[in-house]
Design an enzyme around this catalytic site. Structure first.
Site, mmCIF file in Angstrom:
data_model
loop_
_atom_site.group_PDB
_atom_site.id
_atom_site.type_symbol
_atom_site.label_atom_id
_atom_site.label_comp_id
_atom_site.label_asym_id
_atom_site.label_seq_id
_atom_site.Cartn_x
_atom_site.Cartn_y
_atom_site.Cartn_z
ATOM 1 N N LYS A 53 11.038 74.298 -64.091
ATOM 2 C CA LYS A 53 12.408 73.895 -63.602
ATOM 3 C C LYS A 53 12.903 74.103 -63.130
ATOM 4 O O LYS A 53 13.222 75.494 -63.022
ATOM 5 C CB LYS A 53 11.971 72.662 -65.720
ATOM 6 C CG LYS A 53 11.721 72.238 -66.107
ATOM 7 C CD LYS A 53 11.307 70.886 -67.008
ATOM 8 C CE LYS A 53 10.672 69.654 -67.328
ATOM 9 N NZ LYS A 53 10.723 69.470 -68.981
ATOM 10 N N ARG A 113 3.902 72.216 -72.246
ATOM 11 C CA ARG A 113 3.233 71.204 -70.972
ATOM 12 C C ARG A 113 3.036 71.699 -69.667
ATOM 13 O O ARG A 113 4.967 72.122 -69.331
ATOM 14 C CB ARG A 113 3.640 70.201 -70.936
ATOM 15 C CG ARG A 113 3.320 68.706 -70.058
ATOM 16 C CD ARG A 113 4.514 68.122 -70.171
ATOM 17 N NE ARG A 113 4.477 66.653 -69.593
ATOM 18 C CZ ARG A 113 4.514 66.634 -68.207
ATOM 19 N NH1 ARG A 113 5.311 67.406 -68.180
ATOM 20 N NH2 ARG A 113 3.947 65.347 -67.010
#
Length: 287
Positions: free
Chosen positions: A230, A265
């Site tokens: 991210k 995840r």
């Protein structure tokens, strides 16, 4: 946690015993880090097989990109992307027979079609707020659901980061979603929570969530964390290319494990599997 065990497709999840890995399989042309990579059935199948070989615990299939500013597609297009992949994995029982499949969707219609095709878990980035039929549908399907915190939509969320009390407000949102889910008939043992790293959060807010992750334990549900590749990691590393953030992701995953995450995840299953083994040995297994 009241119930520390959950069995999905004959696979037992014992929360707190070790960290479980959810592998990301985006069958989209426009996801932020791997859009287009697994857009065909053949490439998706090959990646799913690689994840199983690398020790993945859950495969999470997504047909709608949720990156900031992502364009929304129709339900029928999302179904056309997701269902054939679920079906082909379920047909290959010798490889995927005991691997739970999660479907990343905010639509009850997609959730129902996915479970009917062989999916086992619904992963809803809206905390089941975008579709009023989601909770009742999941209750009828009798499958676990992942409820994530978000403000706004992927198109608007990065303008909605003005929290008075970040952790308190996320916790309050998740608490209300648990109550709604239970009221709809979902067993609390079937609820997994995600604080929503990167969804209506600034760089510093993402770090604060990871630092304060243990404060969500009081909600008495397993915690999923999605830090993989991210932008906050790219900010720290000065690395604009998402695929070049693997080792930054490893550090963020280690921090999440240290603060009691139950599921991570991730895109890079091979590397994060090793990270989990070492971090679990340090932070979970007391001599």
């Amino acid at each position: 946690m009241t119930d520390r065990k959950l069995t999905i497709r004959n696979k037992s999840f014992e929360w707190g015993k070790r960290t479980y890995l959810m592998g990301v399989l985006n069958v989209t042309p426009d996801s932020f880090s791997d859009g287009g990579d697994y857009y065909t059935i053949e490439s998706a199948l090959a990646q799913a097989e690689n994840m199983v070989k690398s020790g993945v615990d859950i495969i999470d299939i997504g047909g709608q990109s949720t990156r900031p500013g992502a364009a929304e597609i129709s339900s029928s297009e999302e179904i056309d992307r997701v269902i054939p992949v679920v079906q082909i994995l379920r047909q290959k029982a010798e490889i995927f027979g005991s691997v739970p499949i999660s479907v990343d969707t905010t639509r009850a219609q997609v959730a129902k079609a996915a479970v009917e095709a062989g999916a086992d878990i619904i992963n809803d980035i809206s905390g089941a707020t975008f579709d009023s039929a989601m909770l009742s549908t999941v209750a009828q399907l009798k499958v676990p659901i992942i409820l994530m915190h978000i403000r706004g939509t992927p198109q608007t969320m990065q303008k909605l980061t003005d929290y008075r009390d970040l952790i308190g407000e996320i916790r309050e949102f998740l608490e209300s979603r648990i109550a709604e889910a239970v009221a709809a008939g979902i067993d609390k043992s079937h609820i997994i929570l995600d604080p929503g790293i990167g969804f209506a959060k600034t760089y510093s807010q993402n770090l604060e969530i990871l630092q304060q992750l243990a404060k969500f334990r009081g909600l008495d549900c397993p915690i999923l964390v999605g830090v993989s590749r991210k932008s906050f990691i790219g900010h720290i590393l000065n690395q604009p290319l998402a695929k070049q953030r693997i080792w930054g992701t490893a550090a963020a995953c280690t921090g999440a494990i240290a603060n009691s995450a139950d599921i991570l995840r991730v895109h890079d299953v091979t590397e994060m599997h090793d990270v989990c083994l070492v971090a679990d040995a340090i932070f979970r297994y007391q001599s």
